[in-house]
Write a protein that holds these residues in place. Structure first.
Motif, PDB file in Angstrom:
ATOM      1  N   ASN A   1       0.722  -1.102  -0.170  1.00 58.22           N
ATOM      2  CA  ASN A   1      -0.058  -0.060   0.051  1.00 58.22           C
ATOM      3  C   ASN A   1       0.966   1.188   0.024  1.00 58.22           C
ATOM      4  O   ASN A   1       0.555   2.311   0.748  1.00 58.22           O
ATOM      5  N   LEU A   2       1.923   1.169  -0.709  1.00 59.96           N
ATOM      6  CA  LEU A   2       2.836   2.587  -0.761  1.00 59.96           C
ATOM      7  C   LEU A   2       2.262   3.428  -1.720  1.00 59.96           C
ATOM      8  O   LEU A   2       1.831   3.245  -2.848  1.00 59.96           O
ATOM      9  N   ALA A   3       2.269   4.449  -1.582  1.00 59.70           N
ATOM     10  CA  ALA A   3       1.914   5.946  -2.337  1.00 59.70           C
ATOM     11  C   ALA A   3       2.937   7.034  -2.141  1.00 59.70           C
ATOM     12  O   ALA A   3       3.266   7.200  -0.877  1.00 59.70           O
ATOM     13  N   GLY A   4       3.186   7.710  -3.222  1.00 57.90           N
ATOM     14  CA  GLY A   4       4.099   9.105  -3.141  1.00 57.90           C
ATOM     15  C   GLY A   4       4.701   9.488  -4.347  1.00 57.90           C
ATOM     16  O   GLY A   4       4.239   8.884  -5.574  1.00 57.90           O
ATOM     17  N   PRO A   5       5.316  10.349  -4.504  1.00 52.56           N
ATOM     18  CA  PRO A   5       5.730  11.014  -5.555  1.00 52.56           C
ATOM     19  C   PRO A   5       6.968  10.588  -6.209  1.00 52.56           C
ATOM     20  O   PRO A   5       7.907   9.780  -5.328  1.00 52.56           O
ATOM     21  N   LEU A   6       7.282  10.608  -7.390  1.00 56.60           N
ATOM     22  CA  LEU A   6       8.628  10.445  -7.984  1.00 56.60           C
ATOM     23  C   LEU A   6       8.767  11.752  -8.691  1.00 56.60           C
ATOM     24  O   LEU A   6       8.296  12.257  -9.624  1.00 56.60           O
ATOM     25  N   LEU A   7       9.898  12.301  -8.132  1.00 58.21           N
ATOM     26  CA  LEU A   7      10.331  13.765  -8.454  1.00 58.21           C
ATOM     27  C   LEU A   7      11.692  13.710  -9.197  1.00 58.21           C
ATOM     28  O   LEU A   7      12.548  13.045  -8.980  1.00 58.21           O
ATOM     29  N   ARG A   8      11.771  14.701 -10.141  1.00 58.64           N
ATOM     30  CA  ARG A   8      12.998  15.118 -10.933  1.00 58.64           C
ATOM     31  C   ARG A   8      13.936  15.437  -9.993  1.00 58.64           C
ATOM     32  O   ARG A   8      13.663  16.327  -9.150  1.00 58.64           O
TER      33      ARG A   8
ATOM     34  N   HIS B   1      -4.361  20.380  -5.283  1.00 60.70           N
ATOM     35  CA  HIS B   1      -5.099  21.347  -4.718  1.00 60.70           C
ATOM     36  C   HIS B   1      -4.123  22.658  -4.797  1.00 60.70           C
ATOM     37  O   HIS B   1      -2.860  22.283  -4.720  1.00 60.70           O
ATOM     38  N   ASP B   2      -4.588  23.875  -4.350  1.00 64.36           N
ATOM     39  CA  ASP B   2      -3.679  25.047  -4.475  1.00 64.36           C
ATOM     40  C   ASP B   2      -3.041  25.031  -3.365  1.00 64.36           C
ATOM     41  O   ASP B   2      -1.759  25.468  -3.355  1.00 64.36           O
ATOM     42  N   GLU B   3      -3.298  24.425  -2.394  1.00 65.79           N
ATOM     43  CA  GLU B   3      -2.750  24.467  -1.150  1.00 65.79           C
ATOM     44  C   GLU B   3      -1.861  23.159  -0.561  1.00 65.79           C
ATOM     45  O   GLU B   3      -1.109  23.215   0.282  1.00 65.79           O
ATOM     46  N   TYR B   4      -2.197  22.097  -1.162  1.00 64.49           N
ATOM     47  CA  TYR B   4      -1.315  20.487  -0.968  1.00 64.49           C
ATOM     48  C   TYR B   4      -1.551  19.799  -2.095  1.00 64.49           C
ATOM     49  O   TYR B   4      -2.342  19.874  -3.195  1.00 64.49           O
ATOM     50  N   MET B   5      -0.694  18.754  -1.845  1.00 58.69           N
ATOM     51  CA  MET B   5      -1.035  17.718  -2.964  1.00 58.69           C
ATOM     52  C   MET B   5      -0.756  16.336  -2.092  1.00 58.69           C
ATOM     53  O   MET B   5      -0.027  16.325  -1.034  1.00 58.69           O
ATOM     54  N   ARG B   6      -1.595  15.487  -2.343  1.00 58.66           N
ATOM     55  CA  ARG B   6      -1.787  14.170  -1.773  1.00 58.66           C
ATOM     56  C   ARG B   6      -1.681  12.981  -2.400  1.00 58.66           C
ATOM     57  O   ARG B   6      -2.562  12.948  -3.517  1.00 58.66           O
ATOM     58  N   TRP B   7      -0.901  12.109  -2.164  1.00 57.61           N
ATOM     59  CA  TRP B   7      -0.697  10.910  -2.620  1.00 57.61           C
ATOM     60  C   TRP B   7      -1.264   9.879  -1.779  1.00 57.61           C
ATOM     61  O   TRP B   7      -1.107   9.765  -0.513  1.00 57.61           O
ATOM     62  N   TYR B   8      -2.252   8.816  -2.144  1.00 60.19           N
ATOM     63  CA  TYR B   8      -2.711   7.936  -1.354  1.00 60.19           C
ATOM     64  C   TYR B   8      -3.011   6.624  -2.058  1.00 60.19           C
ATOM     65  O   TYR B   8      -2.811   6.612  -3.152  1.00 60.19           O
ATOM     66  N   PHE B   9      -3.346   5.484  -1.312  1.00 63.31           N
ATOM     67  CA  PHE B   9      -3.313   4.058  -1.534  1.00 63.31           C
ATOM     68  C   PHE B   9      -4.837   3.835  -1.430  1.00 63.31           C
ATOM     69  O   PHE B   9      -5.217   3.695  -0.524  1.00 63.31           O
ATOM     70  N   MET B  10      -5.541   3.311  -2.364  1.00 63.48           N
ATOM     71  CA  MET B  10      -6.883   2.914  -2.099  1.00 63.48           C
ATOM     72  C   MET B  10      -7.130   1.572  -2.816  1.00 63.48           C
ATOM     73  O   MET B  10      -6.737   1.436  -4.007  1.00 63.48           O
ATOM     74  N   LYS B  11      -7.528   0.595  -2.060  1.00 63.19           N
ATOM     75  CA  LYS B  11      -7.537  -0.655  -2.617  1.00 63.19           C
ATOM     76  C   LYS B  11      -8.945  -0.760  -3.538  1.00 63.19           C
ATOM     77  O   LYS B  11      -9.790  -0.235  -3.097  1.00 63.19           O
ATOM     78  N   LYS B  12      -8.854  -1.452  -4.609  1.00 63.18           N
ATOM     79  CA  LYS B  12      -9.810  -1.808  -5.606  1.00 63.18           C
ATOM     80  C   LYS B  12     -10.545  -3.105  -5.078  1.00 63.18           C
ATOM     81  O   LYS B  12     -10.115  -3.922  -4.534  1.00 63.18           O
ATOM     82  N   SER B  13     -12.138  -2.967  -4.851  1.00 63.06           N
ATOM     83  CA  SER B  13     -12.418  -4.109  -4.373  1.00 63.06           C
ATOM     84  C   SER B  13     -12.718  -5.011  -5.551  1.00 63.06           C
ATOM     85  O   SER B  13     -12.999  -5.021  -6.725  1.00 63.06           O
TER      86      SER B  13
ATOM     87  N   SER C   1       3.205   6.832  -7.377  1.00 59.90           N
ATOM     88  CA  SER C   1       2.558   5.632  -6.836  1.00 59.90           C
ATOM     89  C   SER C   1       1.469   5.962  -6.160  1.00 59.90           C
ATOM     90  O   SER C   1       1.186   7.030  -5.501  1.00 59.90           O
ATOM     91  N   GLY C   2       0.335   5.041  -6.174  1.00 59.64           N
ATOM     92  CA  GLY C   2      -1.112   5.284  -5.588  1.00 59.64           C
ATOM     93  C   GLY C   2      -1.629   6.170  -6.409  1.00 59.64           C
ATOM     94  O   GLY C   2      -1.692   6.264  -7.668  1.00 59.64           O
ATOM     95  N   GLN C   3      -2.890   6.934  -5.781  1.00 64.71           N
ATOM     96  CA  GLN C   3      -3.446   7.860  -6.635  1.00 64.71           C
ATOM     97  C   GLN C   3      -3.012   9.416  -6.131  1.00 64.71           C
ATOM     98  O   GLN C   3      -2.260   9.328  -4.998  1.00 64.71           O
ATOM     99  N   ILE C   4      -3.523  10.345  -6.799  1.00 64.41           N
ATOM    100  CA  ILE C   4      -3.099  11.532  -6.481  1.00 64.41           C
ATOM    101  C   ILE C   4      -4.078  12.622  -6.464  1.00 64.41           C
ATOM    102  O   ILE C   4      -5.333  12.558  -7.007  1.00 64.41           O
ATOM    103  N   GLU C   5      -4.236  13.472  -5.375  1.00 64.41           N
ATOM    104  CA  GLU C   5      -5.174  14.682  -5.333  1.00 64.41           C
ATOM    105  C   GLU C   5      -4.309  15.932  -5.309  1.00 64.41           C
ATOM    106  O   GLU C   5      -3.349  16.008  -4.190  1.00 64.41           O
TER     107      GLU C   5
END
Length: 103
Positions: free
Chosen positions: A12-19, A91-103, A85-89
């Protein structure tokens, strides 16, 4: 806590891959600041940096501004985001990466 080498067996890892570059160095520091309860995996290859945690991560614009000492737009981070990795959200104030299991 930051772990600089990948730990096998974590799911369940999620996060950015940055240059690689100045923004990514500050972004890693901001992610550590904004996610103090997380065990963060940082895999630095110089030209790119993979940052992940179980369940996901968040980075806030105000944290980047504090660390850079100047105004910061999340679009600057998007320019340096080569993948994630994972999903991304976004926003002007933040960026969020999260893992959501598919059912």
């Amino acid at each position: 806590m930051t772990i600089t080498t990948p730990v096998h067996g974590m799911a369940n890892l999620a996060g950015p891959l940055l240059r690689g570059g100045d923004i990514s160095v500050v972004a890693v520091e901001a992610i550590e600041h904004d996610n103090p309860e997380k065990e963060i995996l940082v895999d630095d290859h110089r030209t790119y940096v993979r940052v992940e945690a179980e369940g996901g991560l968040v980075i806030r614009r105000r944290t980047m501004e504090q660390l850079l000492g100047r105004a910061f737009s999340m679009q600057e981070l998007e320019i340096n985001l080569t993948g994630y990795s994972g999903q991304i959200e976004t926003h002007d104030e933040y960026m969020r990466w999260y893992f959501m299991k598919k059912s």
